[in-house]
Design a protein around this motif. Structure first.
Motif, PDB file in Angstrom:
ATOM      1  N   LEU A  15      50.797 -31.959  15.054  1.00  0.00           N
ATOM      2  CA  LEU A  15      49.724 -30.963  15.051  1.00  0.00           C
ATOM      3  C   LEU A  15      50.168 -29.611  15.616  1.00  0.00           C
ATOM      4  N   ALA A  16      51.067 -29.602  16.596  1.00  0.00           N
ATOM      5  CA  ALA A  16      51.498 -28.328  17.184  1.00  0.00           C
ATOM      6  C   ALA A  16      52.166 -27.422  16.135  1.00  0.00           C
ATOM      7  N   PRO A  17      53.113 -27.923  15.340  1.00  0.00           N
ATOM      8  CA  PRO A  17      53.649 -27.061  14.265  1.00  0.00           C
ATOM      9  C   PRO A  17      52.594 -26.672  13.230  1.00  0.00           C
ATOM     10  N   LEU A  18      51.639 -27.576  12.957  1.00  0.00           N
ATOM     11  CA  LEU A  18      50.593 -27.259  11.985  1.00  0.00           C
ATOM     12  C   LEU A  18      49.721 -26.110  12.483  1.00  0.00           C
ATOM     13  N   VAL A  19      49.348 -26.143  13.758  1.00  0.00           N
ATOM     14  CA  VAL A  19      48.539 -25.061  14.328  1.00  0.00           C
ATOM     15  C   VAL A  19      49.289 -23.739  14.247  1.00  0.00           C
ATOM     16  N   GLY A  20      50.589 -23.764  14.600  1.00  0.00           N
ATOM     17  CA  GLY A  20      51.398 -22.549  14.506  1.00  0.00           C
ATOM     18  C   GLY A  20      51.476 -22.036  13.083  1.00  0.00           C
ATOM     19  N   SER A  21      51.616 -22.953  12.131  1.00  0.00           N
ATOM     20  CA  SER A  21      51.695 -22.563  10.724  1.00  0.00           C
ATOM     21  C   SER A  21      50.406 -21.902  10.254  1.00  0.00           C
ATOM     22  N   ILE A  22      49.268 -22.471  10.643  1.00  0.00           N
ATOM     23  CA  ILE A  22      47.976 -21.919  10.223  1.00  0.00           C
ATOM     24  C   ILE A  22      47.760 -20.532  10.824  1.00  0.00           C
ATOM     25  N   LEU A  23      48.087 -20.370  12.100  1.00  0.00           N
ATOM     26  CA  LEU A  23      47.894 -19.073  12.754  1.00  0.00           C
ATOM     27  C   LEU A  23      48.755 -17.998  12.107  1.00  0.00           C
ATOM     28  N   ALA A  24      50.051 -18.325  11.872  1.00  0.00           N
ATOM     29  CA  ALA A  24      50.946 -17.339  11.270  1.00  0.00           C
ATOM     30  C   ALA A  24      50.598 -17.097   9.803  1.00  0.00           C
ATOM     31  N   GLY A  25      50.209 -18.160   9.096  1.00  0.00           N
ATOM     32  CA  GLY A  25      49.946 -18.036   7.669  1.00  0.00           C
ATOM     33  C   GLY A  25      48.629 -17.379   7.339  1.00  0.00           C
ATOM     34  N   VAL A  26      47.660 -17.476   8.248  1.00  0.00           N
ATOM     35  CA  VAL A  26      46.345 -16.873   7.991  1.00  0.00           C
ATOM     36  C   VAL A  26      46.236 -15.521   8.685  1.00  0.00           C
ATOM     37  N   LEU A  27      46.423 -15.502  10.000  1.00  0.00           N
ATOM     38  CA  LEU A  27      46.231 -14.269  10.763  1.00  0.00           C
ATOM     39  C   LEU A  27      47.389 -13.296  10.626  1.00  0.00           C
ATOM     40  N   GLY A  28      48.560 -13.802  10.220  1.00  0.00           N
ATOM     41  CA  GLY A  28      49.736 -12.930  10.140  1.00  0.00           C
ATOM     42  C   GLY A  28      50.045 -12.419   8.758  1.00  0.00           C
ATOM     43  N   THR A  29      49.184 -12.685   7.787  1.00  0.00           N
ATOM     44  CA  THR A  29      49.428 -12.242   6.409  1.00  0.00           C
ATOM     45  C   THR A  29      48.221 -11.475   5.884  1.00  0.00           C
ATOM     46  N   GLN A  30      48.368 -10.928   4.688  1.00  0.00           N
ATOM     47  CA  GLN A  30      47.266 -10.177   4.082  1.00  0.00           C
ATOM     48  C   GLN A  30      46.042 -11.052   3.859  1.00  0.00           C
ATOM     49  N   PHE A  31      46.263 -12.347   3.676  1.00  0.00           N
ATOM     50  CA  PHE A  31      45.148 -13.274   3.457  1.00  0.00           C
ATOM     51  C   PHE A  31      44.137 -13.200   4.590  1.00  0.00           C
ATOM     52  N   GLY A  32      44.640 -13.088   5.839  1.00  0.00           N
ATOM     53  CA  GLY A  32      43.748 -13.021   6.994  1.00  0.00           C
ATOM     54  C   GLY A  32      43.630 -11.645   7.595  1.00  0.00           C
ATOM     55  N   GLY A  33      44.157 -10.637   6.898  1.00  0.00           N
ATOM     56  CA  GLY A  33      44.007  -9.271   7.377  1.00  0.00           C
ATOM     57  C   GLY A  33      45.095  -8.792   8.305  1.00  0.00           C
ATOM     58  N   SER A 130      57.111 -23.927   9.495  1.00  0.00           N
ATOM     59  CA  SER A 130      56.338 -24.761  10.427  1.00  0.00           C
ATOM     60  C   SER A 130      55.514 -25.799   9.680  1.00  0.00           C
ATOM     61  N   LEU A 131      54.966 -25.418   8.525  1.00  0.00           N
ATOM     62  CA  LEU A 131      54.224 -26.371   7.710  1.00  0.00           C
ATOM     63  C   LEU A 131      55.142 -27.477   7.200  1.00  0.00           C
ATOM     64  N   PHE A 132      56.360 -27.109   6.875  1.00  0.00           N
ATOM     65  CA  PHE A 132      57.332 -28.113   6.455  1.00  0.00           C
ATOM     66  C   PHE A 132      57.621 -29.099   7.588  1.00  0.00           C
ATOM     67  N   THR A 133      57.767 -28.581   8.802  1.00  0.00           N
ATOM     68  CA  THR A 133      58.029 -29.441   9.955  1.00  0.00           C
ATOM     69  C   THR A 133      56.889 -30.426  10.164  1.00  0.00           C
ATOM     70  N   PHE A 134      55.659 -29.949  10.051  1.00  0.00           N
ATOM     71  CA  PHE A 134      54.486 -30.833  10.139  1.00  0.00           C
ATOM     72  C   PHE A 134      54.561 -31.936   9.089  1.00  0.00           C
ATOM     73  N   SER A 135      54.864 -31.571   7.855  1.00  0.00           N
ATOM     74  CA  SER A 135      54.895 -32.543   6.758  1.00  0.00           C
ATOM     75  C   SER A 135      55.952 -33.607   6.998  1.00  0.00           C
ATOM     76  N   MET A 136      57.126 -33.190   7.440  1.00  0.00           N
ATOM     77  CA  MET A 136      58.210 -34.149   7.667  1.00  0.00           C
ATOM     78  C   MET A 136      57.884 -35.078   8.828  1.00  0.00           C
ATOM     79  N   LEU A 137      57.233 -34.554   9.854  1.00  0.00           N
ATOM     80  CA  LEU A 137      56.864 -35.398  10.995  1.00  0.00           C
ATOM     81  C   LEU A 137      55.804 -36.421  10.608  1.00  0.00           C
ATOM     82  N   MET A 138      54.863 -36.036   9.770  1.00  0.00           N
ATOM     83  CA  MET A 138      53.874 -37.003   9.293  1.00  0.00           C
ATOM     84  C   MET A 138      54.545 -38.111   8.494  1.00  0.00           C
ATOM     85  N   LEU A 139      55.585 -37.760   7.754  1.00  0.00           N
ATOM     86  CA  LEU A 139      56.316 -38.752   6.962  1.00  0.00           C
ATOM     87  C   LEU A 139      57.012 -39.773   7.861  1.00  0.00           C
ATOM     88  N   VAL A 140      57.767 -39.278   8.847  1.00  0.00           N
ATOM     89  CA  VAL A 140      58.587 -40.201   9.644  1.00  0.00           C
ATOM     90  C   VAL A 140      57.767 -40.976  10.665  1.00  0.00           C
TER      91      VAL A 140
END
Length: 678
Positions: A15-33, A130-140
């Motif tokens: 979850l920690a990498p997922l939270v970081g991914s969401i913050l950077a991907g939403v708030l740090g891009t044009q999508f989130g302004g 970071s989203l990739f890291t979340f995905s791989m951790l869920m797998l293993v």
């Protein structure tokens, strides 16, 4: 004292990498302004991965002390007796993978600060990795096949986004589509295997399914004489072939170098491509019941290890040389799986993750240092300009070729010994392949090393460097900077140093507990009555006196002689007699052409499979869609109704005497019919 593991604490690892991914991907891009800037974006993602790494390291320590966890966190749905769940299984295999994924990911995150500093998609890139890291951790970390498949598909999706990160670059778009389609082929087999397990075992939970493995081994696939367990294992392995880039589903990995260099280290060295190796090791209770599947695995791995290594010899793009090295080393891991040496395979997975991530990141540092040139023919003499990159690259190369005392030596030599001890019918070819691969690996690795760091300085002779349309760099831009090479900033070189340390030491430190101790005792299952490779390795290891004795004994063994021969030949060819390779190329132009065209797999896929699929699709569209569906069913039905209506319409005249005539004629017909019937 045995420690305990907390599921609520472990939940923060993915979850920690997922939270970081969401913050950077939403708030740090044009999508989130663009609410947060670059520093905040890389800060939250690095913090998330760092938290995951710290908890993973603590978990590894607890697991080494005997702690285990197998817990369901959430039940998504229940269909009859089949439960769809989310849960964690933490044992030696999981804990090792968690540490590898989070540590390499952390190094890549740090490295990216320097490497991607001029890129407009800086925040988006951090969100993706970071989203990739979340995905791989869920797998293993999964304890069931539903969650495994979720992580499996998620890493595939994010790799698609990362390979095509520069979406204005046509080659990157082609590469990410190629990776996506090839992985879908493998995933089709994978989901068939999971479906068969769910249907016949009645569960997707690892522990419950493994408990029914003996029962599954007695069944045949309905309607055939095929053993069910063999069909399941082959289907699962097809999934591994796609994800871990095994022949013939290997074609996507070299082209994936079109993405930024950091993702090459993260996805194609340490994590995504090793998912197949991890999965087969996790499913060892099933694979041990099918020698047919094990033979297939060994043959496929041997072909990949040897023939992909040959392709590395002729590559001139620095990243592609390392990419073909990855393919070859994945082949070695697969061979170990076929020899029932699962712990050896995941041990090489671990050591390879560190030194291959090091080599990829060092390649990126070189690309930065020579102003984004990737052709090793126009480098040379970089040792004095880039000392940190030089020494770490040398350490990574020595680990890759299996130099005694380096981490790669312990895992690679163990694979060779496991194959030698295997009694499977396919072991003969595999023995030749892994031994020949040692020579080939040493040759192409030090060919790259000598051309990049030693010899004459050729970076001013690049024919593409002084034209109006400057050589396209690794970022897909055009670089106008020229001059002497320079060392990369500390944020790039620090991850190189931190990766070099385990590349040298981790093999000797962990070989005994991981291969011959109890670390994987409840993670991996081996039928010792049929497969004796690990017993023979254990006996030989202790006979030679442990890790140091194994390194000393290597000096009398064939693999080290082959590696030394490959290194020496590369030195002669590219440092002493540089004219020889060109002369050999001219004499053996046919072989060179075959290698340069990558055995024509891409040609076959594009001109036979893809074109055939297009022709088939066009035929189905014209015959099935246009002629049958649109022409006969849709248009034909209304035309028939229209024709019937046109005929019936003529009978509806509106005149009373016409209707009376029809009634009289009708009565006459009925009377005639009944008279004749009597």
């Amino acid at each position: 004292m045995t420690q305990t593991l907390s599921a609520s604490t472990l939940l923060w690892v993915p979850l920690a990498p997922l939270v970081g991914s969401i913050l950077a991907g939403v708030l740090g891009t044009q999508f989130g302004g663009n609410v947060i800037g670059r520093r905040a974006s890389h800060g939250v993602t690095i913090l998330g991965v760092f938290i995951a790494f710290v908890i993973s390291a603590m978990t590894l320590k607890a697991v080494a002390d005997g702690a285990r966890l197998n817990e369901t966190l959430y039940t998504w749905m229940t269909v009859g007796n089949l439960k769809m769940e989310i849960g964690f299984l933490i044992d030696g295999l999981t804990a090792m993978m968690m540490c590898v994924v989070t540590f390499v990911s952390l190094m890549v995150h740090l490295y990216t600060i320097g490497y991607m500093q001029e890129d407009e998609g800086y925040n988006r890139f951090f969100s993706y990795i970071s989203l990739f890291t979340f995905s791989m951790l869920m797998l293993v970390m999964s304890n069931n096949m539903l969650q495994l498949f979720f992580g499996w598909e998620a890493v595939g999706l994010v790799s698609y986004l990362l390979i095509g990160f520069w979406y204005n670059k046509p080659t990157a778009i082609f590469a990410n589509m190629k990776a996506f389609l090839v992985n879908r082929v493998g995933d089709f087999g994978f989901i068939l295997g999971i479906g068969l397990l769910g249907a016949f075992a009645g569960t997707l939970n690892y522990t419950e399914a493994f408990a029914k493995s003996a029962e599954l081994a007695t069944l045949t696939l309905p309607g055939t004489s095929w053993m069910l367990i063999t069909v399941i294992c082959i289907c699962l392995f097809i999934g591994a072939m796609g994800k871990s880039a095994q022949f013939p589903l290997h074609v996507w990995l070299p082209d994936s170098m079109e993405g930024p260099t950091p993702i090459s280290a993260l996805i194609h060295a340490a994590t995504m491509v090793t998912a197949g190796i991890f999965m087969v090791s996790r499913m060892s209770p099933f694979f041990e019941l099918s020698e047919t599947a094990l033979n297939l695995i060994m043959v496929v791995g041997a072909i990949t290890a040897l023939f992909m290594g040959f392709l590395g010899i002729i590559q001139n793009d620095i990243k592609r040389v390392v990419a073909y090295s990855t393919l070859s080393q994945l082949g070695y891991m697969t061979v170990a799986l076929g020899a029932s040496a699962y712990s050896v395979a995941v041990f090489h997975l671990m050591t390879h993750a560190f030194f291959k991530a090091l080599l990829f990141l060092a390649a990126g540092s070189v690309i930065m240092g020579v102003h984004h040139n990737q052709d090793i023919r126009w480098m040379g003499g970089l040792r004095k300009y880039m000392p940190f990159t030089w020494i770490t690259s040398l350490l990574g190369s020595l680990a890759l070729i299996g130099t005694p005392l380096f981490s790669g030596f312990y895992s690679k030599d163990s694979i060779i010994e496991a194959v030698m001890a295997s009694h499977l019918p396919s072991a003969g070819f595999a023995k030749f392949a892994v031994l020949a691969g040692v020579f080939v690996t040493a040759f192409y690795s030090f060919r790259m090393y000598f051309l990049v760091f030693h010899g004459k300085e050729r970076f001013d002779q690049n024919p593409d460097a002084h034209h109006g349309d400057h050589h396209a760099d690794d970022h897909g831009h055009h670089d106008a900077h020229h001059g002497h090479p320079h060392e990369s900033p500390w944020v790039v070189t620090l991850p190189l140093v931190l990766l070099a340390i385990p590349s040298v030491f981790i093999g000797g430190l962990f070989i005994e507990p991981m291969l011959y101790g109890d670390f994987f005792k409840d993670s991996i299952s081996i039928n010792l009555e049929l497969h004796h490779a690990m017993e023979e390795l254990d006996r030989e290891f202790h006979h030679h006196g442990g890790a140091l004795g194994m390194a000393a004994y290597a000096f009398t063994n064939l693999p080290l002689l082959l590696a030394a021969a490959g290194l020496l030949l590369s030195y002669v060819f590219y440092m002493v007699k540089p004219e020889w390779p060109a002369a050999i190329k001219q004499r053996f132009m046919l072989i060179f052409t075959i290698l340069d065209n990558k055995y024509y797999f891409d040609w076959f896929n594009e001109n036979v499979l893809a074109r055939g699929a297009r022709l088939l699709g066009t035929g189905l569209w014209r015959v099935g869609d246009q002629a049958i569906i649109d022409g006969a069913l849709v248009n034909g039905s209304w035309k028939l109704v229209g024709w019937i209506s046109s005929v019936v319409r003529k009978l509806q005249t509106g005149y009373l005497y016409h209707y009376a005539l029809v009634m009289l004629l009708g009565i006459f017909v009925f009377m005639t019919y009944f008279v004749l019937l009597k």
